[in-house]
Design a protein around this motif. Structure first.
Motif, PDB file in Angstrom:
ATOM      1  N   THR A  83     -15.408   0.177   7.362  1.00  0.00           N
ATOM      2  CA  THR A  83     -14.580  -0.437   6.323  1.00  0.00           C
ATOM      3  C   THR A  83     -15.393  -1.452   5.536  1.00  0.00           C
ATOM      4  N   GLU A  84     -15.081  -1.547   4.268  1.00  0.00           N
ATOM      5  CA  GLU A  84     -15.700  -2.524   3.374  1.00  0.00           C
ATOM      6  C   GLU A  84     -14.568  -3.289   2.687  1.00  0.00           C
ATOM      7  N   SER A  92      -4.866   7.508   0.082  1.00  0.00           N
ATOM      8  CA  SER A  92      -6.216   7.239  -0.411  1.00  0.00           C
ATOM      9  C   SER A  92      -7.099   6.685   0.696  1.00  0.00           C
ATOM     10  N   ARG A  93      -8.382   6.651   0.416  1.00  0.00           N
ATOM     11  CA  ARG A  93      -9.342   6.105   1.369  1.00  0.00           C
ATOM     12  C   ARG A  93      -9.311   4.592   1.398  1.00  0.00           C
ATOM     13  N   SER A  94      -8.743   3.996   0.393  1.00  0.00           N
ATOM     14  CA  SER A  94      -8.651   2.539   0.347  1.00  0.00           C
ATOM     15  C   SER A  94      -7.248   2.099   0.732  1.00  0.00           C
ATOM     16  N   PHE A 145     -12.474  -5.894   0.244  1.00  0.00           N
ATOM     17  CA  PHE A 145     -12.561  -6.359  -1.138  1.00  0.00           C
ATOM     18  C   PHE A 145     -11.330  -7.204  -1.446  1.00  0.00           C
ATOM     19  N   PHE A 183      -9.381  -2.811   1.782  1.00  0.00           N
ATOM     20  CA  PHE A 183     -10.678  -2.358   2.261  1.00  0.00           C
ATOM     21  C   PHE A 183     -10.812  -0.866   2.020  1.00  0.00           C
ATOM     22  N   HIS A 184     -12.051  -0.466   1.729  1.00  0.00           N
ATOM     23  CA  HIS A 184     -12.386   0.939   1.564  1.00  0.00           C
ATOM     24  C   HIS A 184     -12.729   1.491   2.942  1.00  0.00           C
ATOM     25  N   ARG A 185     -12.235   2.679   3.234  1.00  0.00           N
ATOM     26  CA  ARG A 185     -12.525   3.334   4.506  1.00  0.00           C
ATOM     27  C   ARG A 185     -13.418   4.537   4.248  1.00  0.00           C
ATOM     28  N   GLU A 186     -14.505   4.607   4.966  1.00  0.00           N
ATOM     29  CA  GLU A 186     -15.416   5.743   4.878  1.00  0.00           C
ATOM     30  C   GLU A 186     -15.775   6.178   6.287  1.00  0.00           C
ATOM     31  N   TRP A 191      -4.882  -1.048   0.239  1.00  0.00           N
ATOM     32  CA  TRP A 191      -4.833  -2.198  -0.658  1.00  0.00           C
ATOM     33  C   TRP A 191      -3.389  -2.631  -0.863  1.00  0.00           C
ATOM     34  N   TRP A 194       0.840  -1.186   0.000  1.00  0.00           N
ATOM     35  CA  TRP A 194       0.000   0.000   0.000  1.00  0.00           C
ATOM     36  C   TRP A 194       0.880   1.242   0.000  1.00  0.00           C
TER      37      TRP A 194
END
Length: 163
Positions: free
Chosen positions: A99-100, A64-66, A102, A86-89, A68, A60
């Motif tokens: 977090t989502e 960014s918000r993700s 992927f 994972f995406h962080r919002e 990876w 990584w």
């Protein structure tokens, strides 16, 4: 976390694909990184193991918000890039970070993408970990964050000298 990795190894990504019919696992055990893909409950359709020094690992970049990372295995003309993150919002009502996860694999033949398989929604076994990064550093490599490649040599914090 899902994991079909052997006991004592660390999962980079471990998930199901195609509504649970297929499984994808990338595991680090000692200084060996293994890729396995195939029908759940069956021997893998494709399995590859390479020394950590030889596997292509993109950490990584820290922005960014993700979050990876990606690991690429090569066999003949094919490249199998396994990605996880994972995406962080921020939930603006609660101010909590959600977090989502992927993950998946992108298969290329030369420059042409021949398949893109994404992990099923739900728990994706991607645990942001420094295991592969640390194993590459322990094997005498350092990450050049200007050229985005691993080089031979030791450096402070795993980054190549002068970076």
């Amino acid at each position: 976390m899902l994991s079909a990795c052997p006991d004592g190894s660390e999962a980079f990504v471990s998930c199901t694909i195609e509504d649970g019919r297929k499984s994808l696992d990338v595991c680090l055990e000692g200084d060996i990184v293994t890729y396995r893909f195939g029908e759940v409950g069956q021997p893998p359709e494709l399995a590859m193991s390479v020394p950590v020094r030889e596997v292509e690992f993109e950490p990584w970049p820290g922005v960014s918000r993700s979050i990876w990372e990606a690991v690429t295995f090569r066999r003949g003309d094919y490249a199998y890039e396994v990605f996880g993150g994972f995406h962080r919002e921020t939930n603006h009502e609660t101010e909590e970070v959600e977090t989502e996860p992927f993950g998946g694999v992108s298969v290329r033949r030369g420059e042409e993408r021949v398949a893109q398989l994404n992990c099923d929604p739900g728990p994706t076994g991607y645990g942001f970990s420094s295991a592969i990064y640390d194993a590459k550093v322990d094997a005498g490599q350092c990450w050049d964050n200007r050229e985005f490649v691993w080089k031979e040599g030791r450096a402070s914090g795993g980054l190549c000298a002068g970076r």
